[in-house]
Design an enzyme around this catalytic site. Structure first.
Site, PDB file in Angstrom:
ATOM      1  N   CYS A 159      -9.392 -98.262  79.365  1.00 18.45           N
ATOM      2  CA  CYS A 159      -9.314 -97.416  78.183  1.00 18.45           C
ATOM      3  C   CYS A 159      -8.362 -96.247  78.455  1.00 18.45           C
ATOM      4  O   CYS A 159      -8.217 -95.790  79.590  1.00 18.45           O
ATOM      5  CB  CYS A 159     -10.700 -96.877  77.826  1.00 18.45           C
ATOM      6  SG  CYS A 159     -10.727 -95.886  76.304  1.00 18.45           S
TER       7      CYS A 159
ATOM      8  N   ASP B 203      -8.831 -93.322  77.679  1.00 21.06           N
ATOM      9  CA  ASP B 203      -9.651 -92.125  77.910  1.00 21.06           C
ATOM     10  C   ASP B 203      -9.220 -91.392  79.182  1.00 21.06           C
ATOM     11  O   ASP B 203      -9.116 -92.003  80.251  1.00 21.06           O
ATOM     12  CB  ASP B 203     -11.128 -92.553  78.028  1.00 21.06           C
ATOM     13  CG  ASP B 203     -12.081 -91.375  77.950  1.00 21.06           C
ATOM     14  OD1 ASP B 203     -11.940 -90.442  78.767  1.00 21.06           O
ATOM     15  OD2 ASP B 203     -12.959 -91.386  77.072  1.00 21.06           O
TER      16      ASP B 203
ATOM     17  N   ARG C 222     -10.662 -89.571  81.093  1.00 18.32           N
ATOM     18  CA  ARG C 222     -11.663 -89.464  82.165  1.00 18.32           C
ATOM     19  C   ARG C 222     -11.766 -90.725  83.018  1.00 18.32           C
ATOM     20  O   ARG C 222     -12.600 -90.808  83.905  1.00 18.32           O
ATOM     21  CB  ARG C 222     -13.040 -89.162  81.535  1.00 18.32           C
ATOM     22  CG  ARG C 222     -13.081 -87.839  80.800  1.00 18.32           C
ATOM     23  CD  ARG C 222     -14.291 -87.746  79.889  1.00 18.32           C
ATOM     24  NE  ARG C 222     -14.225 -88.704  78.802  1.00 18.32           N
ATOM     25  CZ  ARG C 222     -15.143 -88.803  77.827  1.00 18.32           C
ATOM     26  NH1 ARG C 222     -16.191 -88.005  77.838  1.00 18.32           N
ATOM     27  NH2 ARG C 222     -15.005 -89.706  76.870  1.00 18.32           N
TER      28      ARG C 222
ATOM     29  N   HIS D  29     -15.753 -98.496  79.776  1.00 18.18           N
ATOM     30  CA  HIS D  29     -16.503 -97.352  80.298  1.00 18.18           C
ATOM     31  C   HIS D  29     -17.605 -96.980  79.326  1.00 18.18           C
ATOM     32  O   HIS D  29     -17.433 -97.052  78.110  1.00 18.18           O
ATOM     33  CB  HIS D  29     -15.590 -96.157  80.587  1.00 18.18           C
ATOM     34  CG  HIS D  29     -15.009 -95.507  79.359  1.00 18.18           C
ATOM     35  ND1 HIS D  29     -15.521 -94.361  78.814  1.00 18.18           N
ATOM     36  CD2 HIS D  29     -13.976 -95.855  78.576  1.00 18.18           C
ATOM     37  CE1 HIS D  29     -14.821 -94.018  77.747  1.00 18.18           C
ATOM     38  NE2 HIS D  29     -13.871 -94.911  77.575  1.00 18.18           N
TER      39      HIS D  29
ATOM     40  N   CYS E 205     -17.696 -94.817  75.629  1.00 18.19           N
ATOM     41  CA  CYS E 205     -16.366 -94.993  75.043  1.00 18.19           C
ATOM     42  C   CYS E 205     -16.390 -94.646  73.546  1.00 18.19           C
ATOM     43  O   CYS E 205     -17.173 -95.224  72.772  1.00 18.19           O
ATOM     44  CB  CYS E 205     -15.896 -96.434  75.238  1.00 18.19           C
ATOM     45  SG  CYS E 205     -14.215 -96.717  74.621  1.00 18.19           S
TER      46      CYS E 205
HETATM   47 CO    CO Z   1     -12.868 -95.324  75.856  1.00 18.66          CO
END
Ligand code: CO
Length: 220
Positions: free
Chosen positions: A44, A46, A48, A100, A103
């Site tokens: 992803c 993302d 993080r 993750h 998400c």
């Molecule tokens: Co995500």
């Protein structure tokens, strides 16, 4: 929250480059000659979930493709091109699709939330949600989000496995193993979803077992 300025990014970059060269003289010039990663990561976008840091891999060790909710769409030339290049040219040995927990893209799919243009992309995660509607409904609400994060990673492994790139690679005897993982934002640990595909054949069985594990993992 970080208050790092753009100028500081350049300061950090110079410090990092100098530190690397001090610790490992010739590190950068060595990488210039070739990249020979053993791994490809589809994760992803993302912020993080940084592939290298999570797995302790250095520059040159993992080929990365990231998008919202780590989706592999059979008509997405961007994702397919990265898979093709990493498998055909770089000869990666392992390709992992890494979802993750927590998400946002998966949550939007689960709750039918409107987020904008990305709704069209998240439609693919809604397909996963609908495919596993009975399973998701059987879980208590607090586990549904986690379960869909896992199921989404599992289904994207199927999409990789069924791509022409992988089918051709396996047909010519190339050793590439696919994996489905899910990363926890809360403790930094990766869960192996047991969605491990070493080649053609047995895909349905592996998929069924991995989905059954999702159901058993998300318990009250
Ligand atoms: Co995500």
């Amino acid at each position: 929250m970080s208050t790092t300025s753009i100028e500081e990014l350049f300061v950090h970059n110079r410090e990092w480059a100098q530190q690397m060269e001090r610790d490992r003289p010739g590190f950068f010039t060595g990488l210039m000659a070739q990249q020979k990663p053993r791994y490809m990561w589809i994760g992803c976008s993302d912020s993080r979930v940084p592939a290298n840091q999570i797995t302790g891999l250095e520059p040159g060790e993992v080929f990365v493709h990231r998008n919202v909710a780590n989706v592999v769409v059979p008509s997405d030339l961007n994702c397919l091109s990265t898979i093709q290049y990493s498998v055909d040219q770089l000869k990666v040995e392992h390709l992992m699709v890494v979802g993750h927990y927590g998400c946002g893209g998966v949550l939007a799919a689960l709750e039918d939330a409107r987020v904008g243009l990305a709704d069209n992309w998240i439609r693919h995660v809604k397909d996963v949600r609908d495919k596993h509607g009975v399973l998701l409904e059987s879980l208590s609400p607090q586990w549904r989000h986690d379960a869909l994060c896992e199921l989404n990673a599992i289904e994207q492994v199927i999409n990789v496995a069924q791509s022409t790139v992988m089918r051709d690679a396996w047909a010519r005897g190339q050793k590439v193993t696919l994996h489905g993982w899910c990363y926890s934002l809360s403790n930094g640990l990766i869960t192996d979803l047991q969605m491990t595909v070493p080649g053609v054949g047995g895909l349905a069985e592996v998929h069924a077992q991995a989905v059954a594990l999702v159901a058993s993992r998300q318990r009250d």
